[in-house]
Write an enzyme that holds these catalytic residues in place. Structure first.
Site, PDB file in Angstrom:
ATOM      1  N   GLU A  92       0.824  -1.215   0.000  1.00 42.43           N
ATOM      2  CA  GLU A  92       0.000   0.000   0.000  1.00 42.43           C
ATOM      3  C   GLU A  92       0.858   1.265   0.000  1.00 42.43           C
ATOM      4  O   GLU A  92       0.525   2.249  -0.654  1.00 42.43           O
ATOM      5  CB  GLU A  92      -0.929   0.005   1.219  1.00 42.43           C
ATOM      6  N   CYS A 109     -16.757   0.978 -20.658  1.00 45.08           N
ATOM      7  CA  CYS A 109     -18.082   0.899 -20.050  1.00 45.08           C
ATOM      8  C   CYS A 109     -18.868  -0.325 -20.531  1.00 45.08           C
ATOM      9  O   CYS A 109     -19.757  -0.815 -19.836  1.00 45.08           O
ATOM     10  CB  CYS A 109     -18.873   2.169 -20.338  1.00 45.08           C
TER      11      CYS A 109
END
Length: 365
Positions: free
Chosen positions: A40, A202
């Site tokens: 992270e 999309c």
DNA sequence: AAGTCGGGGGG
DNA sequence: CCCCCAGACTT
């Protein structure tokens, strides 16, 4: 307000994740707090593809918290060289030592303790808690900001406090009560692989039917762009001194400021300042050569670098030297002489433009 | 809220 | 050239 729909968003996302998500990233193997934490931190403002080789090297050298805590900052930063945002490396190292001293060497398991560690904010803490510690916490990184801004057609720049608070609220509401670890990974995967900044895919999006930006037929309108501001242009002259052993002179930079803690070439505000410096220590400057200038760009300014090469292989006029970085801490920063090979092997951390210059020097030999 | 931290990817 | 990226910290 727009609540009580959440299970659907998470369910559709998780179904998509199971068959289309990324499941073989290095930090997804042998999951524990430490491995997720390191990943992270490296992934802050840095893309997955860039991080992977760095992560592998880092985990090879520092497989656990104790090893990292015992290492010198020098060793840690050499693993960070080229990644940028070096405070991340320093904080990671500090936090490891802090965990050894105050948490018995065990990575803490509660939000307040985790977010209290240097370099860990709310989002990174949320990622560690959900992925490694099986607790329901949300994240809000660049991916999630983009996905949610589009899904809810948020009118405003996410860097704005009001908008960010709204996004945190939505992020938290959408996080499911089950499988929040997979959900955390899933929403990042969606942002990284389909709901990308430009040319979003999309057609294959699992939540297309409810996406407000898609309904508006203007997906890339979101998230709103950051208001741009002029980047100033600064100048720097970097001196490459090569002695009779073909070694290069470097100084360690102050912890604060640009390239903090890295070893870099002597830097001057002008050509004259460099000349003056060489004169002051009685070095022969007959062979001072100007190399081609080039531009290095940071997030907040451009730096035009003017390299100056000085061959001191004949005249060895090496005298006492002091650092000339503006370091308030009055610390003595001794110089060091390094062979090009050791520098290119990464034995100490050096900034990317200096790597470029060392390569250039290595080739012309 | 604005500024400070890098370097690289992709358009 | 531009913007952005698994942000956090300082002022």
């Amino acid at each position: 307000m727009s609540n009580q729909q959440p299970p659907q968003f998470a369910t559709q996302l998780l179904d998509w994740f199971d068959s289309n998500g990324r499941h073989d990233l290095p930090w997804q193997q042998d999951i524990n707090s430490y491995r997720v934490w390191v990943s992270e931190i490296m992934l802050q403002q840095t893309q997955v593809k860039t991080v992977i080789p760095y992560y592998r090297r880092f985990m090879q050298s520092f497989p656990d918290i104790n090893t990292l805590a015992e290492a010198s900052q020098e060793q840690v930063l050499s693993h960070w060289a080229g990644l940028g945002y070096y405070a991340r490396g320093r904080n990671l190292h500090k936090a490891a030592q802090l965990i050894m001293a105050e948490h018995n060497g065990v990575f803490p398991k509660d939000f307040d303790s985790i977010v209290g560690l240097p370099g860990i904010g709310r989002s990174t803490a949320g990622a560690i808690l959900s992925i490694a510690l099986n607790q329901r916490f949300a994240i809000l990184d660049g991916n999630v900001k983009r996905v949610l801004s589009r899904f809810f057609a948020i009118e405003g720049w996410p860097g704005e406090k009001r908008i960010e608070s709204k996004l945190w609220l939505l992020a938290d509401e959408l996080t499911p009560k089950q499988r929040f670890d997979d959900y955390t990974q899933a929403i990042m995967d969606l942002g990284a692989t389909l709901c990308t900044r430009s040319k979003p895919n999309c057609e294959n999006c699992p939540v297309q039917s409810s996406c407000l930006a898609f309904k508006q037929e203007d997906v890339t309108k979101y998230p709103f762009k950051k208001p741009k501001k002029e980047k100033p242009i600064k100048q720097a002259w970097l001196l490459i001194r090569q002695n009779q052993n073909a070694q290069i002179c470097l100084y360690q930079r102050p912890q604060k400021g640009i390239w903090g803690g890295l070893w870099s070439l002597p830097e001057f505000e002008s050509y004259q300042a460099c000349e003056q410096y060489l004169q002051s220590e009685g070095s022969c400057q007959q062979s001072l050569i100007e190399w081609d200038s080039f531009r290095h760009t940071f997030s907040h300014y451009h730096l035009d670098i003017h390299p100056l090469y000085l061959d001191e292989s004949v005249v060895s006029g090496v005298k006492d030297q002091r650092a000339h970085y503006n370091d308030d801490s009055n610390e003595e920063k001794p110089e060091g002489w390094y062979s090009i090979q050791s520098l290119l092997k990464g034995e100490v951390g050096i900034p990317a433009p200096v790597v470029k210059l060392m390569n250039r020097l290595d080739e012309t030999k």
